[in-house]
Design an enzyme around this catalytic site. Structure first.
Site, PDB file in Angstrom:
ATOM      1  N   LYS A  50       0.848  -1.203   0.000  1.00  0.00           N
ATOM      2  CA  LYS A  50       0.000   0.000   0.000  1.00  0.00           C
ATOM      3  C   LYS A  50       0.877   1.245   0.000  1.00  0.00           C
ATOM      4  O   LYS A  50       0.602   2.206  -0.721  1.00  0.00           O
ATOM      5  CB  LYS A  50      -0.946  -0.020   1.212  1.00  0.00           C
ATOM      6  CG  LYS A  50      -2.108  -0.991   1.006  1.00  0.00           C
ATOM      7  CD  LYS A  50      -2.853  -1.327   2.288  1.00  0.00           C
ATOM      8  CE  LYS A  50      -3.854  -2.450   2.003  1.00  0.00           C
ATOM      9  NZ  LYS A  50      -4.458  -3.033   3.195  1.00  0.00           N
ATOM     10  N   GLN A  94      -5.658  -2.086   9.193  1.00  0.00           N
ATOM     11  CA  GLN A  94      -5.303  -3.372   8.592  1.00  0.00           C
ATOM     12  C   GLN A  94      -5.856  -4.529   9.421  1.00  0.00           C
ATOM     13  O   GLN A  94      -5.655  -4.583  10.639  1.00  0.00           O
ATOM     14  CB  GLN A  94      -3.772  -3.462   8.466  1.00  0.00           C
ATOM     15  CG  GLN A  94      -3.275  -4.678   7.709  1.00  0.00           C
ATOM     16  CD  GLN A  94      -3.653  -4.672   6.237  1.00  0.00           C
ATOM     17  OE1 GLN A  94      -3.805  -3.619   5.616  1.00  0.00           O
ATOM     18  NE2 GLN A  94      -3.830  -5.846   5.664  1.00  0.00           N
ATOM     19  N   ASP A 117     -11.750   1.634   2.752  1.00  0.00           N
ATOM     20  CA  ASP A 117     -11.926   0.186   2.593  1.00  0.00           C
ATOM     21  C   ASP A 117     -13.352  -0.123   2.106  1.00  0.00           C
ATOM     22  O   ASP A 117     -13.616  -1.202   1.592  1.00  0.00           O
ATOM     23  CB  ASP A 117     -11.731  -0.512   3.949  1.00  0.00           C
ATOM     24  CG  ASP A 117     -10.407  -1.243   4.065  1.00  0.00           C
ATOM     25  OD1 ASP A 117      -9.890  -1.690   3.034  1.00  0.00           O
ATOM     26  OD2 ASP A 117      -9.903  -1.358   5.196  1.00  0.00           O
TER      27      ASP A 117
HETATM   28  N1  GUN Z   1      -6.487  -7.410   5.354  1.00  0.00           N
HETATM   29  C1  GUN Z   1      -6.448  -8.119   4.209  1.00  0.00           C
HETATM   30  N2  GUN Z   1      -7.053  -7.446   3.207  1.00  0.00           N
HETATM   31  C2  GUN Z   1      -7.492  -6.277   3.746  1.00  0.00           C
HETATM   32  C3  GUN Z   1      -8.177  -5.148   3.211  1.00  0.00           C
HETATM   33  O1  GUN Z   1      -8.535  -5.081   2.033  1.00  0.00           O
HETATM   34  N3  GUN Z   1      -8.440  -4.137   4.094  1.00  0.00           N
HETATM   35  C4  GUN Z   1      -8.069  -4.194   5.391  1.00  0.00           C
HETATM   36  N4  GUN Z   1      -8.364  -3.163   6.167  1.00  0.00           N
HETATM   37  N5  GUN Z   1      -7.430  -5.234   5.917  1.00  0.00           N
HETATM   38  C5  GUN Z   1      -7.137  -6.262   5.093  1.00  0.00           C
END
Ligand code: GUN
Length: 279
Positions: A50, A94, A117
């Site tokens: 990210k 996350q 998200d």
């Molecule tokens: N953990 C794995 N994929 C994701 C995601 O798309 N968003 C978040 N916040 N956590 C994750």
């Protein structure tokens, strides 16, 4: 005949260029805050990816890595601080979080306009109603991939295997909004093969390596594999790709299919949130 491979990396790359161009034209830099608690190795890789994507498109990224034993109140205080920071357009916590933390409570602190998200009840609800919102990144990326493959979704039978809140349910809603006839299958579904074999578009998000085999796929179908299963150090999809590609018309590889699009849609959502926050 072997299927066309849907190149998620290529689509992600061209979308990121477009996002970067648009950000260059803005008078301010969008900001994305990522909160990670603990040191789950997969989460660390996602967070790093990210950060890299933010750099690539010109989004300012702020990563907060908190120790595994951080108390609930400290995580909440950090999220509240980010909510009130006008330079932060998107907040992402996350997942998974360590077990002692109340995930719902923490996520509920993120207002819908900063929920990049697309997980909040407001954003999910608006998506189901067909209203403007921030869509969940993986489902939105899947729709982009299907269109990129040149597949007309309207009128097709789309079968979604998996009913998670993050992928299965929202992707079914988006396929329906594109006028597909949608069936959702899950762990209690009977005669799964009979149903998947009718799919013109098959989206698989169940987290079981190579669960969908070639005999479960209709000739010429579009197959979207959301699985990312680590087996003996290798990343495997939910679809037995090597055999499935001899039956499908189009298919996403793992890695290089859905994965790059999820992060790209996060960049897209952060840009969208920034534009909305600044009129
Ligand atoms: N953990 C794995 N994929 C994701 C995601 O798309 N968003 C978040 N916040 N956590 C994750």
């Amino acid at each position: 005949m072997s299927a066309e491979i849907i190149d998620g990396k290529a689509l992600a790359c061209s979308m990121r260029k477009e996002i970067a161009e648009e950000i260059k034209k803005l008078s301010l830099q969008p900001g994305l805050a990522v909160v990670m608690v603990g040191d789950d190795p997969s989460s660390a890789i996602y967070v790093r990816n990210k950060e890299k994507a933010c750099e690539e498109v010109g989004i300012k990224s702020y990563t907060y890595k908190l120790p595994e034993n951080t108390p609930q109140s400290e995580v909440e205080d950090l999220v509240k601080k980010l909510v009130n920071d006008a330079g932060i357009n998107g907040i992402l916590v996350q997942l998974p979080l360590p077990k002692h933390l109340d995930v719902e409570k923490i996520l509920s602190l993120i207002p819908p306009e900063k929920d990049v998200d697309g997980f909040s009840a407001q954003n999910v609800g608006k998506m189901f109603l067909g209203e403007q919102s921030l869509y969940a990144c993986t489902p939105h990326g899947i729709i982009k991939l299907i269109k990129y493959a040149g597949v007309d979704i309207a009128g097709k039978h789309a079968v979604v295997v998996g009913r998670s809140n993050i992928v299965g349910k929202p992707v079914a809603a988006l396929l329906l909004a594109e006028n597909a006839t949608v069936t959702i299958c899950h762990s209690k579904t009977q005669n799964l093969k009979e149903i998947t074999s009718q799919a013109d578009i098959l989206v698989v998000a169940i987290g079981k390596p190579h669960f969908i085999t070639a005999d479960m796929i209709k000739e010429g179908a579009t197959v979207i594999d959301v699985g990312t299963n680590r087996v003996d150090g290798k990343l495997l999809g939910d679809v037995d790709f090597e055999n499935a590609k001899e039956v499908a018309g189009n298919i996403t590889p793992v890695p290089g299919g859905v994965g790059p699009m999820t992060i790209t849609m996060l960049m897209y959502n952060t840009l969208t949130a920034c534009k909305r926050a600044n009129g």
